[in-house]
Every structure is written in structure tokens, then in C-alpha cells.
Design an enzyme around this catalytic site. Structure first.
Site, PDB file in Angstrom:
ATOM      1  N   HIS A 393       0.833  -1.207   0.000  1.00  0.00           N
ATOM      2  CA  HIS A 393       0.000   0.000   0.000  1.00  0.00           C
ATOM      3  C   HIS A 393       0.867   1.256   0.000  1.00  0.00           C
ATOM      4  CE1 HIS A 393      -3.465   2.564   1.412  1.00  0.00           C
ATOM      5  NE2 HIS A 393      -2.467   3.254   1.917  1.00  0.00           N
ATOM      6  N   GLU A 394       1.887   1.287   0.860  1.00  0.00           N
ATOM      7  CA  GLU A 394       2.734   2.479   0.942  1.00  0.00           C
ATOM      8  C   GLU A 394       3.585   2.648  -0.307  1.00  0.00           C
ATOM      9  OE1 GLU A 394       1.954   4.484   3.099  1.00  0.00           O
ATOM     10  OE2 GLU A 394       0.873   3.206   4.503  1.00  0.00           O
ATOM     11  N   HIS A 397       1.643   4.330  -2.965  1.00  0.00           N
ATOM     12  CA  HIS A 397       1.527   5.783  -2.798  1.00  0.00           C
ATOM     13  C   HIS A 397       2.610   6.536  -3.565  1.00  0.00           C
ATOM     14  CE1 HIS A 397      -1.819   6.782  -0.274  1.00  0.00           C
ATOM     15  NE2 HIS A 397      -1.487   5.910   0.660  1.00  0.00           N
ATOM     16  N   GLU A 416      -5.989   7.467  -1.702  1.00  0.00           N
ATOM     17  CA  GLU A 416      -6.056   6.376  -0.723  1.00  0.00           C
ATOM     18  C   GLU A 416      -6.785   5.146  -1.255  1.00  0.00           C
ATOM     19  OE1 GLU A 416      -4.331   6.072   1.746  1.00  0.00           O
ATOM     20  OE2 GLU A 416      -3.766   8.077   2.413  1.00  0.00           O
ATOM     21  N   TYR A 479     -11.010   3.715   2.725  1.00  0.00           N
ATOM     22  CA  TYR A 479     -10.121   2.555   2.656  1.00  0.00           C
ATOM     23  C   TYR A 479     -10.869   1.241   2.478  1.00  0.00           C
ATOM     24  CZ  TYR A 479      -6.358   5.528   4.532  1.00  0.00           C
ATOM     25  OH  TYR A 479      -5.416   6.506   4.719  1.00  0.00           O
TER      26      TYR A 479
END
Length: 624
Positions: A393-394, A397, A416, A479
Site C-alpha cells: 500500500h505504501e 503511494h 487512498e 479505505y
């Protein structure tokens, strides 16, 4: 105590030449950008010269114990509008979230405008500095402001960084309407995190500076591309991990008898934020992925998990480059950090942090004893899956909000929900469609179902952070529900058109900011246009979540949460009833006032809730 005199004296001598310079050259700061991504940058950013972007020149001295710092900062800002500016607003976002009984962590000691410009600098609030030059700043003209700041890092107790403690803190904050202090400017586990610690240009909308964040849910920042040069003084032997790339290191000439230090120069061009971490016991592992140096940084005791993070980050980078387009920077660092308040990870340009709670055994207490060896092993597997999912997920980004910007306050779903779905995509490519479905149930849809179990209604996904109310609604919708728009679009368009559309979205808005429905506008073409927009309304505007994802049924939630090794135990009616009671009690207790306004609960709250949970678990019958 880090005194004002010491803090400024550490940095003042080395930056006198900066104050004399009247312009800057952006070229050296592009050292962190891949050669293949440098062509045509001014045109892509819609500027005549890269020097028109904000430039932050930072000289930071970190105190030997990693508890405080001094900073001299020079801000270069150019008026990019058609009308003169009579004032400039700067923000220190670390000061937005207040801790009761404490002074703001960053304070201004002095400030002035450079190049002979007379001005006043007023600190109208802890996080707001207003610069008023004696004459307006003409369109195209540049103002340079020098600030002397000092700050302290909050201390995070190790008892707060376990999986169970952070689960309880996250639960305790669900019904609050503000975000918590996630440890972004703090010291914990021997690692010091420096984020949001310096002054940046405020958001500007319709010719006005925006200084009211309207709450603290979501990401705080200005979302703008800028250039940063940082010279960071750290104790000799400490490891520094920063946004950008290191371009030099020199010993600091200190008085005899003082502990040795070194000054490291970091260049970070075309970034939306800048942060760094310092630690005396950090280790690293690295891997090359298509010319990108991917590094995982971790404490030695967490080496096994740290290497798993490297494998996940490298794999995610490869998948996302193939699916979305090139990653812009030469390096990608993933760093273990003592995040709190329920935060699993935090993204920055070219750097992400992952909560230390994922790097070590969960610390299940009475629950671990009840589960026994096989059950505890299954929980460990789930924790490993969470570590991988958060890491993916990070890394995602880096595209969604890193490379392709968006308004993270007015439309947080844009980055997000995409990052959350991208993590699901990585699981699919790594482990297959069935595993991706399972992880989606546990780590995405579960957020929506938790929201519903706590009595919060379904609602629109696309809205400002200030319009969600309790944080559980923000988490459940942005989310938990929003990510499922993308599987629906993929099914409608087919893989070829869908991924081509996402790559076109990246190409169109790389290094810029996309509009509120940028992904939809890019995908809604040809014969599928009407259907794409209908799906967007369904998932982003309308209320079909219970039908699409399931409501707050405790039994269904437990079925999705528990690993296969433990689901057999749920066939026992007494076991199932008791577990459902535990789940409802925890959720509804928070919904009825157990939350601490302002974010995550205290360590004492976490301990109390853990004790209550263990007492309830102690009355469960033995698992068959």
C-alpha cells in the site's frame, strides 16, 4: 534540555552563504530523479523553469540523544499568479495536532526576509506563519524568507508499539473526529522520525491562503511539488535515511571533547514532502529493481521481517512499474518506525515508513495461550500478510499522490482508495486471485464492516476529510469501500483497456495534480464512458455498501478475520457466540463513548481493554 542557544548555534555558521545567494539552480537537486524521467520536466509541470517551484534549503542539527533539533531554513517562493501577493502564509504541520498540557513541538526563534526586503513575520497560530513584505510580491517575483526554528521529539514508549497495544489504540480512536499523533515527529525504539518539522507554503485556493485544516483526519500537507536541499548534522555512527539521495558527507569541526558528528547533504528534487529518520541500530538490505535501489531499514532484532519487507517492496515496485508506468526516483527506502495511533504506515516521496508492530510477534497475551501452537502460528501468518499488504500500500503511494498528485483534503479517495486497491492488485499478482480476494476481505472490506458494526451509516466516499465525522467512517469508506470501484471498472473495461487507462492517467498528471475525478475522466472514454461514470456514482456517491460488501454482521466478520486453521473452532456454537459477543462488545463500547476525542487512546486505555479482552477469552471453552 535542548536550549534555544545551542539549537541555533549548531546550524548558524554553516548557512551564512545561503543567505547571500539571491537565486538557486534546481539542477543539482534533480540528483534523486532517474535520468529517464528528466526530459521535458518544465513542460510536464507547466512552468517556464524548474526554479519557479518552491525551494526549501534546510540546515538541521540533530541533538546527540535524538530528542531535539535546531534548524535554519531558507524558503524560496515565487508568485505564480497574475495578481500581486501582499502576504505569504507558511505552515508547520507538526504543530497542528496538539497534545494536552504540552507546548507545540516546533517553535520559531527568529525570522527575516532576505535580499534587502523588509517584512514582518507573525505566528498567528502554532502551525501558521504569515509573512508580510513591505511591498507586494509582483507576479513572477520571488521572496526568500529565513527562519530559525527549534523542536523536540515526542517520546514513544515501547509498550505502545506492540500489535495488541496499537490495535487497541486504533479501536479507541475510531469514534473521534480528529486524527491522532502517529509519531511522525517522535523518537521510539531508538529511531527518531522527522516529518512535518519545517515550514512549507500553505495551500492556496481561489487566490486565498488556506490555513484552516477543518480537522486533522487524513493527510496534512500542501500537496505541492517542490525542491529540497538538506544538510543534516547527526551523531557519528548514526544511520540517516532521507527523502532524496545523499550527495556528500563531511565531519563537523566541533570543540575538543565534544562527541563527533557528521554533516550529510541530501538533494531531493520534485518531491511533495521531505522527511528523514535517524537511528543508531538500523540495519539495511538492498535490491536493484530496474535500476532503482530499493532498501529496507530495520532494527537488528527484526531482521527477518525487514528482509520480508524488502522482498515485498521490490516485488511491488516491479508490479506497479509494469502496470502503472515508471517510478520517478533513483531510490526507494522502506523504514521500520515506531508509529502509533493505529497507523500501519506513512508515505513520503521516495520513502515510506512501516509500523514496528508488524516486525515482531504480535504479543497476544491470553489470546495466544488460548490459540495454542497451531493457532498462534496461523495468527503469525496473518500478521506477515498484514506486513506485506501495508508495505505494498505504501509503495503504491509513490504513484498515487507521489507522482500523480491530488487534493488529499478535499478528495482523499483519489489517492487512498487507489493505493488500497493497488495493494490488492499486488497480492493477486504475487499469490493469485483467491488469495487477493481473501486479503481484500480481511484488510479492505473489513474496514467498511467495522464501520457498520459500530452503527455508522453508509455514505459517499468522495467528500472532504472534514465531512466524514468519526474516523471509523473515513476509514470504512475511503479505505474499505472506495477501493472496490477499481475491480468493478476492470471487469467492465477488460484488463487491456483498464490498465492502459491507468497508465494514461499517470502520464497525463505525472508531477502535477489530478482533478477530483481524474481516474474516472481518464477511463470514461468510448463505448464504456456511460457505464464507467455509472459505476463511479455507484461506488463513490451512492449507498449500496451493505449489498456489495456486507453489513456489520459479527459472524461474517469473524469468518473473514480468522485464518482457516481457526475457523473450525467456530463450528462450536458456544465458541462462536462468545467470540461474536467479544467483537460486538469491543465495537459497540467504542461507539457509545469509549473513544478518546483527538485520536488514539492512551497506553493505559490499551492495557485496560486488553485486560478486559483476556478476561472474556478466559471464559471461552477449549477449542475442539
Amino acid at each position: 534540555m535542548f536550549s534555544r542557544t545551542i539549537g541555533i548555534a549548531l546550524v548558524i555558521g554553516a548557512v551564512s552563504s545561503v543567505a547571500r545567494a539571491q537565486s538557486y539552480d534546481a539542477t543539482p537537486m534533480l540528483a534523486n530523479v532517474r535520468e529517464s524521467q528528466r526530459a521535458g520536466l518544465p513542460e510536464r509541470l507547466e512552468v517556464a523553469r524548474l526554479e519557479q517551484l518552491e525551494h526549501y534549503d534546510l540546515h538541521v542539527a540533530v541533538e546527540d540523544e535524538l530528542r531535539a533539533f535546531g534548524l535554519r531554513e531558507v524558503v524560496h517562493v515565487t508568485n505564480d499568479e497574475r495578481a500581486p501577493w501582499r502576504e505569504v502564509a507558511l505552515r508547520i504541520f507538526a504543530n497542528v495536532i496538539a497534545t494536552p498540557g504540552e507546548a507545540p513541538p516546533v517553535s520559531m526563534i527568529a525570522g527575516e526576509c532576505l535580499d534587502g526586503v523588509s517584512c514582518t513575520i507573525e505566528q498567528t497560530a502554532p502551525s501558521i506563519l504569515v509573512v508580510r513584505p513591505s511591498a507586494p510580491i509582483a507576479p513572477g517575483a520571488t521572496l526568500r524568507v529565513q527562519l530559525d526554528l527549534q523542536g523536540r521529539l515526542r517520546e514513544i514508549d515501547a509498550s505502545r508499539t506492540t500489535m495488541m497495544a496499537q490495535s487497541q489504540e486504533g479501536l479507541a480512536g475510531m469514534m473521534g473526529e480528529t486524527g491522532g499523533d502517529y509519531g511522525l515527529l517522535a523518537r521510539g525504539e531508538g529511531i527518531a522520525s522527522f516529518a512535518s518539522f519545517f515550514a512549507v507554503l500553505a495551500r492556496r485556493e481561489r487566490g486565498r491562503w488556506e490555513t484552516d485544516d477543518r480537522g486533522t483526519l487524513g493527510d496534512l500537507g500542501n500537496d505541492r511539488m517542490s525542491h529540497v536541499r538538506a544538510r543534516i548534522v547527526v551523531p557519528q555512527g548514526a544511520q540517516l535515511v532521507a527523502t532524496g539521495v545523499e550527495t556528500g558527507s563531511l565531519p563537523v569541526r566541533d570543540a575538543p571533547g565534544r562527541a563527533r558528528r557528521r554533516e550529510i547533504t541530501v538533494q531531493a528534487g520534485l518531491v511533495r514532502d521531505f522527511s528523514f529518520l535517524v537511528g543508531h541500530a538500523l540495519e539495511s538490505s538492498a535490491r536493484d529493481v530496474n535500476g532503482v535501489n530499493v532498501r529496507s531499514w530495520y532494527l537488528g532484532r527484526d531482521r527477518e521481517a525487514g528482509r520480508r519487507v524488502l522482498e515485498t517492496a521490490a516485488s511491488a515496485l516491479e508490479v506497479f512499474e509494469r502496470r502503472f508506468g515508471p517510478y520517478p526516483y533513483r531510490e526507494l527506502d522502506v523504514v521500520e518506525a515506531a508509529l502509533v495511533g493505529g497507523a500501519g504506515g506513512v508515505e513520503f516521496s521516495g520513502l515510506v515508513t512501516v509500523a514496528s508492530m508488524f516486525y515482531r510477534p504480535a504479543g497476544l497475551g491470553g489470546l495466544g495461550a488460548m490459540l495454542g501452537g497451531a493457532g498462534a502460528g496461523a495468527v503469525g501468518d496473518m500478521q506477515s500478510a498484514m506486513l506485506e499488504f501495508v508495505t505494498a500500500h505504501e509503495v503504491a503511494h509513490q504513484w498515487w499522490h507521489g507522482l500523480v498528485g491530488s487534493d488529499s483534503r478535499a478528495h482523499p479517495w483519489v489517492d487512498e482508495s487507489l493505493a488500497q486497491w493497488s495493494a490488492m492488485l499486488w497480492v493477486e499478482e504475487r499469490y493469485g486471485a483467491e488469495r487477493a480476494r481473501q486479503e481484500g476481505e480481511r484488510q479492505v472490506a473489513m474496514g467498511y464492516r467495522t464501520m457498520r458494526m459500530m452503527g455508522v451509516a453508509d455514505g459517499a466516499v468522495d467528500r472532504a476529510t472534514s465531512e466524514f465525522g468519526p474516523s471509523v467512517a473515513y476509514a470504512g469508506l475511503v479505505y474499505g469501500k472506495g477501493p472496490y470501484l477499481y475491480p468493478a471498472l476492470r471487469a467492465e473495461l477488460g484488463d487491456e483497456a483498464f490498465f492502459a487507462g491507468l497508465r494514461a492517467y499517470v502520464e497525463r498528471y505525472a508531477f502535477r495534480s489530478a482533478p477530483a475525478r481524474g481516474p474516472i475522466d481518464t477511463l470514461a472514454t468510448g463505448r464504456h464512458a456511460a457505464r464507467v461514470r455509472a459505476l463511479a456514482r455507484h461506488w463513490l456517491d451512492e449507498r449500496h455498501g451493505d449489498a456489495d460488501l456486507g453489513g456489520g454482521d459479527a459472524g461474517a466478520m469473524l469468518g473473514a478475520m480468522l485464518p482457516p486453521e481457526l475457523q473450525g473452532a467456530m463450528q462450536d456454537p458456544a465458541m462462536r457466540a462468545m467470540m461474536e459477543q467479544v467483537l460486538r462488545g469491543l465495537m459497540q463500547g467504542q461507539a457509545q463513548g469509549g473513544a478518546a476525542p483527538g485520536g488514539g487512546g492512551s497506553p493505559e486505555d490499551a492495557a485496560r481493554m486488553m485486560q478486559q479482552l483476556e478476561q472474556m477469552l478466559g471464559s471461552l471453552p477449549d477449542a475442539p
